[in-house]
Design an enzyme around this catalytic site. Structure first.
Site, mmCIF file in Angstrom:
data_model
loop_
_atom_site.group_PDB
_atom_site.id
_atom_site.type_symbol
_atom_site.label_atom_id
_atom_site.label_comp_id
_atom_site.label_asym_id
_atom_site.label_seq_id
_atom_site.Cartn_x
_atom_site.Cartn_y
_atom_site.Cartn_z
ATOM 1 N N LYS A 22 0.843 -1.210 0.000
ATOM 2 C CA LYS A 22 0.000 0.000 0.000
ATOM 3 C C LYS A 22 0.874 1.253 0.000
ATOM 4 C CE LYS A 22 -1.583 1.543 4.084
ATOM 5 N NZ LYS A 22 -1.334 2.931 4.475
ATOM 6 N N ASN A 23 1.898 1.284 0.861
ATOM 7 C CA ASN A 23 2.663 2.523 1.034
ATOM 8 C C ASN A 23 3.610 2.805 -0.120
ATOM 9 O OD1 ASN A 23 1.249 2.990 3.337
ATOM 10 N ND2 ASN A 23 2.818 2.202 4.716
ATOM 11 N N CYS A 117 -3.421 12.453 13.200
ATOM 12 C CA CYS A 117 -4.120 11.177 13.046
ATOM 13 C C CYS A 117 -3.985 10.424 14.368
ATOM 14 C CB CYS A 117 -3.573 10.442 11.842
ATOM 15 S SG CYS A 117 -2.228 9.373 12.189
ATOM 16 N N ARG A 122 1.498 14.279 12.940
ATOM 17 C CA ARG A 122 2.208 13.857 11.730
ATOM 18 C C ARG A 122 2.679 15.100 10.963
ATOM 19 N NH1 ARG A 122 0.011 8.772 10.222
ATOM 20 N NH2 ARG A 122 1.661 8.583 8.667
ATOM 21 N N ASP A 306 4.930 -0.164 11.928
ATOM 22 C CA ASP A 306 3.626 -0.634 11.433
ATOM 23 C C ASP A 306 3.337 -2.070 11.842
ATOM 24 O OD1 ASP A 306 3.642 1.196 8.275
ATOM 25 O OD2 ASP A 306 3.333 1.789 10.357
ATOM 26 N N ARG A 398 -8.598 -0.119 4.985
ATOM 27 C CA ARG A 398 -7.760 0.894 4.312
ATOM 28 C C ARG A 398 -6.482 0.255 3.782
ATOM 29 N NH1 ARG A 398 -6.501 5.833 7.994
ATOM 30 N NH2 ARG A 398 -5.145 6.103 6.198
#
Ligand code: EPZ
Length: 432
Positions: A22-23, A117, A122, A306, A398
């Site tokens: 995803k990133n 967030c 951030r 993560d 997500r």
């Protein structure tokens, strides 16, 4: 579907194919608009963050064609204007990559300043510092970053911390700046390397990605390319930890074992069997309680932040006391209170969580506070006695494609439900 109903106790067994990162995809989709030719991206994960960003670039005029579930074609030649709507950045923080891409291509950009967030503040001060060093004039007005450069020129930039986002954003702008840019203290994550490889496949001149010094020589134009996104190390790590937590035996396929080394090493250290193959890693544990350990999250190649909530969920049932120190974000322990509801014994003190391993967890209703914490609560529920309901799974969707289906195929008793149609008696689950 907004909840998972999970009956714990089944060991996860079998193979699971890992999707694109995803990133990496978020950075690469944004960089794709830097050429006026058509870019084809393969192995794109079908998750809501990606679909939101594809919406954001089409909102500013790019043509986005979904070839199939994991392949998109993007053409940035029809982008009109360089300002991004606030609602888009609220939906997907990574829209801030449009700053570097639009400045690189059009020498100007107007992007809303991303808010905070749930895992901490951030800031993007390092992104802005790098762009200013390249001659970009930056103003913050009414919540928007208004950026313009009469001439975008290469610079020697030293990041205060190895920021993934800042490294990628500056790298994108530098790709089309005049002259040479050096980024010192650059982030080394695999998705930074993937973004650099993608830009080079479009004709950029980037060297050193994956090390702490990245050198970029600006080019006039970028051209079309077809590119396949790198496998998602965090998706892979999540299934590896779930295997360990359920006393299972799971092989994650379509991975790059080197990217998983910090996770594999930690799982071996606490007593799991970990076998590495060319493009797969197998994790097995015999269901006995695993050993305690210390985990410190660090920039790559250290243990990834993560994966912090996921390893915490695993260590709730270890033998002895484990300590997890979160060195990247300032409030990434919001999930702890939810694990305590399942019987975990965890104390958060400053940037550390002290986990006293317990015999068992019991199923409970819990709420996912964010993407990775949500995955952690599912892991805890899979290893708990009885039934759990994980709410707000929109966060999980997500970043994890078909999370419940992939887990079900590994033997998990997990069902996605729509909460308006679901009620729960003690230890029984009925769907109206
Ligand atoms: C990326 O976020 C990832 N997101 C995050 O993944 C990941 O946790 C993080 O990198 C670290 O690996 C995407 O790639 C879309 P950073 P990013 O800039 O780029 C501070 C997930 O779950 N900082 O490396 O925002 C920052 O506050 C998400 O997939 C500044 O102070 O992370 C943080 O404490 C969550 N100023 C630290 O640096 C800046 O200008 C690392 O942030 C930039 C960052």
């Amino acid at each position: 579907m907004d909840q998972y109903v999970i009956k714990g106790g089944n060991p996860l067994v079998g193979e699971v194919e890992i999707g694109g990162a995803k990133n990496a995809a978020l950075a690469i989709i944004t960089a794709a608009i830097m050429t006026d030719e058509t870019v084809t991206l393969e192995n794109i994960p079908d998750v809501s963050d990606i679909n939101a960003l594809l919406g954001a670039i089409s909102f500013i005029g790019a043509v986005v064609e979904r070839v199939d579930r994991h392949t998109v074609r993007i053409n940035g030649s029809t982008i009109s204007g360089s300002s991004v709507d606030y609602d888009l950045i609220k939906k997907i923080r990574a829209s801030y990559y449009l700053l570097g891409a639009l400045i690189g291509k059009y020498k100007k950009a107007e992007v809303p300043l991303p808010g905070g967030c749930t895992i901490g503040s951030r800031p993007i001060d390092q992104h802005l510092k790098g762009l200013e060093a390249m001659g970009v004039d930056i103003k913050i007005e009414h919540g928007d970053i208004i950026a313009e450069a009469s001439e975008l020129r290469g610079a020697h930039i030293f990041l205060d911390m190895a920021s993934v986002g800042a490294t990628i954003n500056i790298m994108m702008a530098a790709t089309m700046a005049r002259g040479k840019t050096i980024i010192e203290n650059a982030a080394r994550e695999p998705h930074v390397v993937d973004a650099a490889n993608f830009l080079n496949s479009m004709g950029a001149n980037i060297k050193g990605a994956g090390t702490e010094v990245i050198r970029i020589r600006g080019v006039q134009k970028l051209h079309k390319t077809t590119y396949s996104i790198v496998p998602d190390m965090i998706e892979a790590g999540t299934y590896m930890v779930a295997a360990a937590a359920t006393g299972g035996d799971v092989t994650v396929t379509n991975v790059i074992p080197k990217h998983l080394e910090a996770i594999s090493a930690k799982l071996k250290e606490i007593g799991c069997t970990v076998e590495e193959f060319d493009d797969a890693v197998r994790v097995a544990s015999d269901g006995r309680r695993l050993k305690r350990t210390q985990v410190k999250t660090l920039p790559y190649p250290g243990f990834p932040t993560d994966m912090q909530p996921q390893i915490a969920a695993l260590l709730t049932r270890s033998l002895g006391t484990s300590i997890i120190t979160e060195n990247i974000f300032d409030s990434r322990f919001k999930y702890v209170d939810e694990l305590v509801r399942m019987g975990a014994s965890i104390k958060v003190k400053g940037d550390s969580a002290i986990i006293t391993g317990c015999e068992k967890l019991t199923g409970a209703r819990v709420e996912a506070p964010d993407l990775r914490a949500g995955a952690a609560l599912v892991i805890a529920a899979l290893s708990a006695e009885g039934v759990s309901v994980v709410e707000d799974i929109v966060y999980i969707q997500r970043g994890y494609e078909d999370f419940d289906l992939k887990l079900k195929r590994l033997g998990a008793d997990i069902t996605g439900v729509d909460s308006t149609r679901f009620f729960r008696k003690k230890n029984e689950v009925q769907i109206s």
